[in-house]
Design an enzyme around this catalytic site. Structure first.
Site, PDB file in Angstrom:
ATOM      1  N   CYS A   1       2.625  -5.494   0.929  1.00 58.48           N
ATOM      2  CA  CYS A   1       2.425  -4.282   0.139  1.00 58.48           C
ATOM      3  C   CYS A   1       1.581  -3.285   0.937  1.00 58.48           C
ATOM      4  O   CYS A   1       0.513  -3.626   1.455  1.00 58.48           O
ATOM      5  CB  CYS A   1       1.733  -4.656  -1.161  1.00 58.48           C
ATOM      6  SG  CYS A   1       0.988  -3.283  -2.042  1.00 58.48           S
ATOM      7  N   GLU A   2       2.056  -2.052   1.033  1.00 59.71           N
ATOM      8  CA  GLU A   2       1.331  -1.052   1.822  1.00 59.71           C
ATOM      9  C   GLU A   2       0.064  -0.554   1.120  1.00 59.71           C
ATOM     10  O   GLU A   2      -0.771   0.093   1.751  1.00 59.71           O
ATOM     11  CB  GLU A   2       2.231   0.129   2.157  1.00 59.71           C
ATOM     12  CG  GLU A   2       2.665   0.979   0.989  1.00 59.71           C
ATOM     13  CD  GLU A   2       3.556   2.129   1.414  1.00 59.71           C
ATOM     14  OE1 GLU A   2       3.447   3.193   0.783  1.00 59.71           O
ATOM     15  OE2 GLU A   2       4.348   1.973   2.353  1.00 59.71           O
ATOM     16  N   HIS A   3      -0.084  -0.845  -0.155  1.00 59.45           N
ATOM     17  CA  HIS A   3      -1.256  -0.364  -0.885  1.00 59.45           C
ATOM     18  C   HIS A   3      -2.473  -1.263  -0.703  1.00 59.45           C
ATOM     19  O   HIS A   3      -3.604  -0.777  -0.663  1.00 59.45           O
ATOM     20  CB  HIS A   3      -0.938  -0.244  -2.379  1.00 59.45           C
ATOM     21  CG  HIS A   3       0.071   0.812  -2.679  1.00 59.45           C
ATOM     22  ND1 HIS A   3       0.911   0.748  -3.765  1.00 59.45           N
ATOM     23  CD2 HIS A   3       0.389   1.960  -2.022  1.00 59.45           C
ATOM     24  CE1 HIS A   3       1.703   1.810  -3.778  1.00 59.45           C
ATOM     25  NE2 HIS A   3       1.406   2.547  -2.724  1.00 59.45           N
ATOM     26  N   HIS A   4      -2.254  -2.586  -0.618  1.00 58.93           N
ATOM     27  CA  HIS A   4      -3.385  -3.513  -0.535  1.00 58.93           C
ATOM     28  C   HIS A   4      -3.299  -4.462   0.657  1.00 58.93           C
ATOM     29  O   HIS A   4      -4.179  -5.300   0.833  1.00 58.93           O
ATOM     30  CB  HIS A   4      -3.484  -4.350  -1.828  1.00 58.93           C
ATOM     31  CG  HIS A   4      -3.623  -3.523  -3.059  1.00 58.93           C
ATOM     32  ND1 HIS A   4      -2.560  -3.218  -3.886  1.00 58.93           N
ATOM     33  CD2 HIS A   4      -4.701  -2.902  -3.596  1.00 58.93           C
ATOM     34  CE1 HIS A   4      -2.974  -2.460  -4.878  1.00 58.93           C
ATOM     35  NE2 HIS A   4      -4.260  -2.250  -4.737  1.00 58.93           N
TER      36      HIS A   4
ATOM     37  N   GLN B   1       8.429  -2.352  -2.772  1.00 61.15           N
ATOM     38  CA  GLN B   1       9.667  -3.042  -3.144  1.00 61.15           C
ATOM     39  C   GLN B   1      10.792  -2.047  -3.413  1.00 61.15           C
ATOM     40  O   GLN B   1      11.944  -2.272  -3.029  1.00 61.15           O
ATOM     41  CB  GLN B   1       9.431  -3.920  -4.377  1.00 61.15           C
ATOM     42  CG  GLN B   1      10.675  -4.689  -4.805  1.00 61.15           C
ATOM     43  CD  GLN B   1      10.414  -5.593  -5.993  1.00 61.15           C
ATOM     44  OE1 GLN B   1       9.273  -5.976  -6.270  1.00 61.15           O
ATOM     45  NE2 GLN B   1      11.461  -5.953  -6.710  1.00 61.15           N
TER      46      GLN B   1
ATOM     47  N   HIS C   1       4.331 -10.246  -6.464  1.00 58.08           N
ATOM     48  CA  HIS C   1       3.368  -9.502  -5.658  1.00 58.08           C
ATOM     49  C   HIS C   1       1.982 -10.096  -5.787  1.00 58.08           C
ATOM     50  O   HIS C   1       1.447 -10.218  -6.883  1.00 58.08           O
ATOM     51  CB  HIS C   1       3.343  -8.031  -6.124  1.00 58.08           C
ATOM     52  CG  HIS C   1       4.626  -7.306  -5.898  1.00 58.08           C
ATOM     53  ND1 HIS C   1       4.746  -6.290  -4.972  1.00 58.08           N
ATOM     54  CD2 HIS C   1       5.854  -7.451  -6.461  1.00 58.08           C
ATOM     55  CE1 HIS C   1       5.992  -5.828  -4.979  1.00 58.08           C
ATOM     56  NE2 HIS C   1       6.674  -6.515  -5.877  1.00 58.08           N
TER      57      HIS C   1
ATOM     58  N   CYS D   1      -0.685  -8.699  -5.002  1.00 62.10           N
ATOM     59  CA  CYS D   1      -1.643  -7.695  -5.491  1.00 62.10           C
ATOM     60  C   CYS D   1      -1.710  -7.706  -7.018  1.00 62.10           C
ATOM     61  O   CYS D   1      -2.691  -7.228  -7.600  1.00 62.10           O
ATOM     62  CB  CYS D   1      -1.300  -6.307  -4.964  1.00 62.10           C
ATOM     63  SG  CYS D   1       0.351  -5.728  -5.392  1.00 62.10           S
TER      64      CYS D   1
END
Length: 204
Positions: A89-92, A130, A158, A160
């Protein structure tokens, strides 16, 4: 939904600080001792692992397809289902993983079946969403094959969501991309869904 290509920005040539160097600093930042026995080689291992997990930036569609396109009079649906993938995941920067089901309606051109999971891996081994991953796979096959349509369903869990935030260990996310006949014709979508449905699916 059009997705933009993701371009990896490489550090300047004169910057010799490696991922391992940065990882050692990170261990110090979180209060660990990178010199203790269990962590002495961790920065190097993390460097190697991260490079592998983001190796999709260094891969291109041409090298994957490598001429494995075949002229064939075939207009029946081709489906490759239960393609396992692992991404981040690019956010976390936490993993998400799952399965992807990919189908296309040929327009007198076929692609080697093993190439489809390789296309999935190429996009999965990047920092991802995703939703984007699902559309990138569909649009790439549409561009390469020029078929009558492409359908992709992606089911994932996920970390996250599982390890932080809402902490829901049994929640799964499902995304889809339907192009051409898969979007225009309900019968085509229904056939695809019936071919990839699972009574004993791990998310249900």
């Amino acid at each position: 939904m059009k997705t933009k290509s993701v371009v990896k920005v490489m550090p300047p040539p004169d910057n010799d600080e490696s991922i391992a160097d940065l990882m050692q600093k990170l261990l110090l930042k979180i209060g660990e001792d990178p010199e203790r026995p269990g962590l002495v080689r961790t920065p190097q291992r993390a460097d190697k692992a991260l490079r592998f997990l983001t190796s999709g930036y260094e891969t291109n569609v041409q090298s994957i397809v490598n001429g494995a396109l075949f002229e064939e009079k075939c207009d029946e649906m081709v489906v490759v289902k239960d393609i396992e993938f692992y991404s981040m995941c690019e956010h976390h920067l936490l993993p998400f993983f799952g399965t992807m089901h990919v189908a296309y309606l040929p327009n007198n051109k076929l692609i080697g079946l093993s190439k489809i999971p390789r296309v999935v891996d190429m996009f999965a081994r990047r920092l991802q969403l995703q939703e984007r991953l699902t559309h990138q796979v569909a649009e790439t096959l549409q561009d390469v094959l020029k078929p009558k349509g492409v359908g992709v369903i992606c089911e994932a869990r996920h970390f996250c969501m599982m390890m932080r935030g809402v902490e829901k260990q049994h929640s799964g996310a499902v995304t889809s991309a339907m192009l051409g006949a898969f979007r225009a014709r309900k019968e085509t979508r229904d056939e695809f869904l019936s071919l990839v449905s699972h009574r004993n699916h791990p998310f249900y």
